[in-house]
Scaffold this motif. Structure first.
Motif, PDB file in Angstrom:
ATOM      1  N   VAL A 274       0.838  -1.201   0.000  1.00  0.00           N
ATOM      2  CA  VAL A 274       0.000   0.000   0.000  1.00  0.00           C
ATOM      3  C   VAL A 274       0.875   1.254   0.000  1.00  0.00           C
ATOM      4  O   VAL A 274       0.580   2.241  -0.691  1.00  0.00           O
ATOM      5  N   ALA A 275       1.976   1.228   0.776  1.00  0.00           N
ATOM      6  CA  ALA A 275       2.883   2.375   0.806  1.00  0.00           C
ATOM      7  C   ALA A 275       3.485   2.645  -0.569  1.00  0.00           C
ATOM      8  O   ALA A 275       3.564   3.804  -1.012  1.00  0.00           O
ATOM      9  N   VAL A 276       3.907   1.597  -1.270  1.00  0.00           N
ATOM     10  CA  VAL A 276       4.478   1.759  -2.611  1.00  0.00           C
ATOM     11  C   VAL A 276       3.428   2.315  -3.570  1.00  0.00           C
ATOM     12  O   VAL A 276       3.716   3.199  -4.395  1.00  0.00           O
ATOM     13  N   ALA A 277       2.205   1.810  -3.466  1.00  0.00           N
ATOM     14  CA  ALA A 277       1.139   2.279  -4.354  1.00  0.00           C
ATOM     15  C   ALA A 277       0.850   3.762  -4.131  1.00  0.00           C
ATOM     16  O   ALA A 277       0.668   4.525  -5.089  1.00  0.00           O
ATOM     17  N   ILE A 278       0.807   4.181  -2.877  1.00  0.00           N
ATOM     18  CA  ILE A 278       0.536   5.590  -2.579  1.00  0.00           C
ATOM     19  C   ILE A 278       1.708   6.465  -3.008  1.00  0.00           C
ATOM     20  O   ILE A 278       1.520   7.547  -3.573  1.00  0.00           O
ATOM     21  N   ARG A 279       2.924   6.022  -2.749  1.00  0.00           N
ATOM     22  CA  ARG A 279       4.102   6.835  -3.085  1.00  0.00           C
ATOM     23  C   ARG A 279       4.196   7.095  -4.586  1.00  0.00           C
ATOM     24  O   ARG A 279       4.574   8.188  -5.014  1.00  0.00           O
ATOM     25  N   HIS A 280       3.874   6.080  -5.399  1.00  0.00           N
ATOM     26  CA  HIS A 280       4.038   6.198  -6.851  1.00  0.00           C
ATOM     27  C   HIS A 280       2.711   6.353  -7.594  1.00  0.00           C
ATOM     28  O   HIS A 280       2.704   6.304  -8.833  1.00  0.00           O
ATOM     29  N   ALA A 281       1.593   6.532  -6.851  1.00  0.00           N
ATOM     30  CA  ALA A 281       0.281   6.733  -7.470  1.00  0.00           C
ATOM     31  C   ALA A 281      -0.071   5.597  -8.427  1.00  0.00           C
ATOM     32  O   ALA A 281      -0.476   5.807  -9.570  1.00  0.00           O
ATOM     33  N   LYS A 282       0.077   4.360  -7.934  1.00  0.00           N
ATOM     34  CA  LYS A 282      -0.215   3.178  -8.735  1.00  0.00           C
ATOM     35  C   LYS A 282      -1.152   2.249  -7.972  1.00  0.00           C
ATOM     36  O   LYS A 282      -1.326   2.391  -6.756  1.00  0.00           O
ATOM     37  N   PRO A 283      -1.760   1.302  -8.660  1.00  0.00           N
ATOM     38  CA  PRO A 283      -2.600   0.320  -7.954  1.00  0.00           C
ATOM     39  C   PRO A 283      -1.756  -0.560  -7.036  1.00  0.00           C
ATOM     40  O   PRO A 283      -0.554  -0.730  -7.227  1.00  0.00           O
ATOM     41  N   VAL A 284      -2.404  -1.145  -6.052  1.00  0.00           N
ATOM     42  CA  VAL A 284      -1.726  -2.033  -5.106  1.00  0.00           C
ATOM     43  C   VAL A 284      -1.452  -3.366  -5.782  1.00  0.00           C
ATOM     44  O   VAL A 284      -2.319  -3.927  -6.456  1.00  0.00           O
ATOM     45  N   ARG A 285      -0.261  -3.885  -5.569  1.00  0.00           N
ATOM     46  CA  ARG A 285       0.113  -5.190  -6.103  1.00  0.00           C
ATOM     47  C   ARG A 285       0.526  -6.072  -4.936  1.00  0.00           C
ATOM     48  O   ARG A 285       1.509  -5.793  -4.254  1.00  0.00           O
ATOM     49  N   LEU A 286      -0.243  -7.155  -4.700  1.00  0.00           N
ATOM     50  CA  LEU A 286       0.008  -8.038  -3.559  1.00  0.00           C
ATOM     51  C   LEU A 286       0.332  -9.445  -4.037  1.00  0.00           C
ATOM     52  O   LEU A 286      -0.314  -9.955  -4.964  1.00  0.00           O
ATOM     53  N   PRO A 287       1.317 -10.105  -3.419  1.00  0.00           N
ATOM     54  CA  PRO A 287       1.580 -11.513  -3.747  1.00  0.00           C
ATOM     55  C   PRO A 287       0.437 -12.393  -3.256  1.00  0.00           C
ATOM     56  O   PRO A 287      -0.214 -12.075  -2.248  1.00  0.00           O
ATOM     57  N   PRO A 288       0.159 -13.509  -3.930  1.00  0.00           N
ATOM     58  CA  PRO A 288      -0.966 -14.371  -3.535  1.00  0.00           C
ATOM     59  C   PRO A 288      -0.864 -14.884  -2.105  1.00  0.00           C
ATOM     60  O   PRO A 288      -1.875 -15.015  -1.416  1.00  0.00           O
ATOM     61  N   GLU A 289       0.361 -15.186  -1.624  1.00  0.00           N
ATOM     62  CA  GLU A 289       0.483 -15.733  -0.268  1.00  0.00           C
ATOM     63  C   GLU A 289       0.043 -14.725   0.784  1.00  0.00           C
ATOM     64  O   GLU A 289      -0.516 -15.095   1.815  1.00  0.00           O
ATOM     65  N   ALA A 290       0.282 -13.422   0.522  1.00  0.00           N
ATOM     66  CA  ALA A 290      -0.168 -12.413   1.480  1.00  0.00           C
ATOM     67  C   ALA A 290      -1.687 -12.320   1.479  1.00  0.00           C
ATOM     68  O   ALA A 290      -2.319 -12.187   2.536  1.00  0.00           O
ATOM     69  N   MET A 291      -2.291 -12.389   0.303  1.00  0.00           N
ATOM     70  CA  MET A 291      -3.751 -12.346   0.230  1.00  0.00           C
ATOM     71  C   MET A 291      -4.366 -13.546   0.929  1.00  0.00           C
ATOM     72  O   MET A 291      -5.407 -13.442   1.581  1.00  0.00           O
ATOM     73  N   ALA A 292      -3.730 -14.703   0.828  1.00  0.00           N
ATOM     74  CA  ALA A 292      -4.271 -15.908   1.466  1.00  0.00           C
ATOM     75  C   ALA A 292      -4.266 -15.789   2.982  1.00  0.00           C
ATOM     76  O   ALA A 292      -5.183 -16.261   3.660  1.00  0.00           O
ATOM     77  N   VAL A 293      -3.247 -15.130   3.526  1.00  0.00           N
ATOM     78  CA  VAL A 293      -3.159 -15.013   4.978  1.00  0.00           C
ATOM     79  C   VAL A 293      -4.201 -14.050   5.522  1.00  0.00           C
ATOM     80  O   VAL A 293      -4.805 -14.284   6.571  1.00  0.00           O
ATOM     81  N   ILE A 294      -4.430 -12.931   4.802  1.00  0.00           N
ATOM     82  CA  ILE A 294      -5.361 -11.934   5.351  1.00  0.00           C
ATOM     83  C   ILE A 294      -6.814 -12.278   5.051  1.00  0.00           C
ATOM     84  O   ILE A 294      -7.713 -11.607   5.564  1.00  0.00           O
ATOM     85  N   GLU A 295      -7.077 -13.279   4.227  1.00  0.00           N
ATOM     86  CA  GLU A 295      -8.452 -13.724   4.038  1.00  0.00           C
ATOM     87  C   GLU A 295      -8.882 -14.565   5.241  1.00  0.00           C
ATOM     88  O   GLU A 295      -8.148 -15.446   5.704  1.00  0.00           O
ATOM     89  N   VAL A 296     -10.057 -14.295   5.759  1.00  0.00           N
ATOM     90  CA  VAL A 296     -10.544 -14.988   6.954  1.00  0.00           C
ATOM     91  C   VAL A 296     -11.007 -16.387   6.572  1.00  0.00           C
ATOM     92  O   VAL A 296     -11.948 -16.548   5.794  1.00  0.00           O
ATOM     93  N   PRO A 297     -10.351 -17.435   7.089  1.00  0.00           N
ATOM     94  CA  PRO A 297     -10.811 -18.799   6.795  1.00  0.00           C
ATOM     95  C   PRO A 297     -12.126 -19.081   7.517  1.00  0.00           C
ATOM     96  O   PRO A 297     -12.537 -18.345   8.411  1.00  0.00           O
ATOM     97  N   GLU A 298     -12.790 -20.171   7.095  1.00  0.00           N
ATOM     98  CA  GLU A 298     -14.072 -20.508   7.715  1.00  0.00           C
ATOM     99  C   GLU A 298     -13.931 -20.768   9.208  1.00  0.00           C
ATOM    100  O   GLU A 298     -14.824 -20.480   9.989  1.00  0.00           O
ATOM    101  N   SER A 299     -12.792 -21.288   9.626  1.00  0.00           N
ATOM    102  CA  SER A 299     -12.585 -21.561  11.046  1.00  0.00           C
ATOM    103  C   SER A 299     -12.104 -20.344  11.811  1.00  0.00           C
ATOM    104  O   SER A 299     -11.818 -20.427  13.005  1.00  0.00           O
ATOM    105  N   GLY A 300     -12.010 -19.198  11.118  1.00  0.00           N
ATOM    106  CA  GLY A 300     -11.516 -18.011  11.796  1.00  0.00           C
ATOM    107  C   GLY A 300     -10.003 -17.970  11.772  1.00  0.00           C
ATOM    108  O   GLY A 300      -9.344 -18.818  11.172  1.00  0.00           O
TER     109      GLY A 300
END
Length: 697
Positions: A274-300
């Motif tokens: 998010v910091a890189v995106a704001i600094r350079h006025a670009k969309p956010v680019r996230l690796p898939p493993e980071a997205m998997a961790v912040i997604e809430v699993p069914e078990s919480g």
């Protein structure tokens, strides 16, 4: 610290060259403004006017590089206005030695007092004194003085026009401030993985808040990326601290701790993206493993209790940060009423009453700003008299050098004095050698002067010695336009600059304003502010139905401001050649660590404030009442160099713990940690057998 050691350290500091990011396009734009002014005056066939008028564009360009959140055109025009007034008055009085000397003393005193408003105002005030001293022609009429003042203003107008016509990275400073805050949060998350109680410097968050304050016009044009992420960064920090803490969060080892480490690593990755995106006025680019961790699993998030709630809150905040930052860059929206009350920056006319209050507050004998104003006024007058008494021309260089290096604190004054002389020596020798060997004409001298300006703007943040070298060569070439001999210029510049620097240093030794004796007062103010923050947070647990989020927020901002004031004072005191006056460096460091821990614990408690419909806590109410009394007594004890006593607060907590029967929750555990931190503070400042601060009175 001895004088020898203090002088050695300040000299090293002044001669240090910093590695910093260069901004060539901005330097080129500022240089173009100076070149235009010089070119216009040379086109009119007046080399002397070109020499004097270049100062307006040169100084206005310097102002646009300062760390101010005001729009750059406003800064350039403001500097030009101040320079025009000082130029007009200086030219009117220059023909009369005593009249000019009196004007110089009064004007320099007022310029010294502008440091009470802020560092940028202080710099502008210094520049107005400099242009008053740089008087190379003496008009004999009011019309002539007005003409020269108009030329000075023209330089600032040219710089402002170039900024408007050729914007370079719009909103860049605001983007950098917000990105730095998010990057600091990311670094904090990484450090928490290995050190659950790692410290955090709130300065990036304070800078981001200052950057978010804008004029009404700016607020209407602000990119949407600069709206929400700052508030999210403020909310993320206590959540990160809570889930990482081994007392109120999860155990130091085990599967829950591993899950927390995964969340912290993912949070760092998301915040950096998010910091890189704001600094350079670009969309956010996230690796898939980071997205998997912040997604809430069914078990919480595989946690329990308060830690689970914090993890869910963290995941939600990170998702909001990504969503807000991915909005279209050009989209805008009006600010809300709540933002309008706290984030809108007042216009320049509305700042006048605030500036007057700041000046009135510092108009006292004990103020370091007031003493600086008296000091710089006396030095400017003495330097002017000595410069004209010596068998040199351009006698104004002595007071000019003194005024340009003098600052309200010892460290900056001495380090800048050494750096300015060393840089000036290199610059004038280089310029003199070039002129002596090449014998450049008027237009070649002008081109060389413009090249020096470009180098100075480009290297402005690398150090005073580097910029002084550029300015020294610039002066040689600039005076060469008017036909001044290089031999006399080099000799005068070196000798008079040395004299001005020595006058500045001697003045601080004879009439100091040491910061060391004020350390205890700064520490007491930090204790009071931290105590008010803790009282506001625990009062929300005592009386949930009456809690006011704004009260907690304001107390937090006051605590941050008190901490920043303490750190600034301690940094100045470390460079001063005076005794510690009852607060040694070791005691100051231990006290700072204890108060930082107090702030961290209070922040953790703030992360889980109860809902308004929760049951009031009589134990928390008793703790709040005693905390308020104990903090007031402790602040007074710090000022009077007495030992601190938190015994009554410890007893109140023990009573609360006994009445809760193990059901105290987050508030009770944080209160325990808070009392432990206060005990550490008492130990740090204790003057008894086991204390760390046994300095003699």
């Amino acid at each position: 610290m001895s004088w020898a050691r203090a002088l050695k350290q300040t000299a090293r500091s002044g001669l240090r060259i910093e590695r910093t990011k260069l901004t060539p396009l901005i330097a080129l734009r500022g240089t173009a403004g100076v070149a235009i002014v010089i070119g216009v005056c040379l086109g009119l066939g007046n080399p002397v006017l070109a020499v004097s008028s270049a100062f307006g564009a040169f100084s206005a360009g310097i102002a646009t590089f300062q760390r101010s959140w005001r729009p750059r055109p406003v800064l350039a025009l403001g500097v030009a206005g101040g320079l025009s007034v000082s130029t007009f008055l200086g030219y009117l009085a220059a023909a009369h030695f005593m009249g000019f000397l009196l004007l110089l003393a009064v004007w320099t005193f007022l310029a010294g007092m502008t440091w009470a408003i802020g560092p940028v105002s202080g710099l502008v005030g210094t520049q107005t004194v400099a242009v008053m001293l740089v008087t190379v022609t003496l008009p004999t009429s009011v019309t002539g003085a007005l003409a020269h003042a108009a030329i000075i203003a023209f330089g600032g107008l040219v710089q402002a026009t170039l900024i408007v016509l050729f914007p370079i990275r719009p909103w860049g400073r605001q983007r950098d401030a917000l990105a730095d805050a998010l990057a600091a949060e990311a670094d904090y998350a990484r450090r928490l993985r290995d050190d659950p109680v790692a410290p955090f410097d709130p300065q990036p968050l304070m800078d981001a808040r200052l950057a978010s304050a804008m004029t009404p016009r700016q607020a209407r044009r602000r990119p949407i990326q600069l709206h929400g992420p700052r508030a999210l960064a403020e909310q993320v920090r206590p959540v990160l601290a809570f889930i990482a803490d081994p007392v109120v969060g999860v155990p130091p080892e085990g599967p829950e701790r591993e899950r927390v480490r995964e969340l912290l690593r993912a949070a760092a990755t998301v915040l950096d993206a998010v910091a890189v995106a704001i600094r350079h006025a670009k969309p956010v680019r996230l690796p898939p493993e980071a997205m998997a961790v912040i997604e809430v699993p069914e078990s919480g998030p595989m946690l329990s209790g308060a830690a689970r709630r914090s993890a869910l809150r963290l995941i939600s905040l990170l998702a909001d940060a990504v969503e807000l930052t991915d909005e279209p860059i050009e989209a805008t929206r009006p600010t809300t009423e709540s933002e309008r009350g706290h984030l809108l920056r007042p216009s320049v006319p509305k700042l006048v009453p605030k500036a007057l209050r700041s000046l009135r507050r510092e108009a006292r004998w004990s103020s370091r700003i007031f003493r600086h104003a008296l000091r710089v006024s006396a030095v400017a007058a003495a330097g002017y008299v000595l410069g004209h008494a010596l068998p040199f021309g351009h006698g104004y260089w002595a007071p000019l050098a003194a005024v340009m290096v003098m600052r309200p604190d010892f460290g900056q004054t001495y380090s800048r004095g050494v750096a300015r002389f060393a840089g000036t020596l290199v610059g004038v020798v280089f310029g003199g050698v070039v002129v002596a060997l090449a014998h450049p004409g008027m237009y070649v001298n002008a081109a060389l002067a413009v090249c020096c300006v470009l180098l100075m703007y480009l290297l402005l943040r690398t150090g005073v010695s580097v910029t002084s070298a550029c300015v020294g060569a610039y002066v040689v070439f600039l005076l060469g336009i008017a036909g001044a001999g290089w031999e006399q210029t080099v000799q005068e510049r070196v000798v008079l600059t040395l004299m001005g620097g020595l006058l500045a240093m001697l003045s601080y030794a004879l009439f100091p304003a040491w910061e060391t004796p004020r350390l205890r007062e700064r520490l007491a103010q930090w204790v009071e502010a931290s105590g008010r923050y803790a009282v506001a947070v625990f009062d929300a647990y005592a009386r949930p139905a009456e809690r006011r989020p704004r009260q907690v927020r304001e107390a937090l901002l006051d605590a941050r401001a008190a901490r920043a004031a303490w750190e600034e004072s301690e940094s100045r005191a470390e460079k001063e050649p005076v005794r510690h006056r009852g607060l040694s460096l070791s005691a100051a460091g231990a006290a700072q660590s204890a108060l930082s821990t107090m702030g961290r614990v209070t922040m953790i408690a703030e992360a889980h404030l109860p809902d308004r419909d929760a049951e009031p806590s009589p134990g928390a109410q008793a703790f709040v009442d005693e905390l308020r009394r104990s903090v007031e007594a402790a602040a007074q004890a710090v000022r009077e160099r007495r030992d601190l006593d938190w015994g009554a607060l410890r007893q109140t907590w023990q009573k609360w713990d006994g009445e809760s029967e193990g059901r105290g929750g987050v508030a009770l555990r944080c209160a325990d940690l808070l009392v432990d931190a206060l005990d550490d503070l008492a130990q740090a400042l204790s003057r008894g057998p086991g204390g760390r601060n046994r300095a003699t009175r």
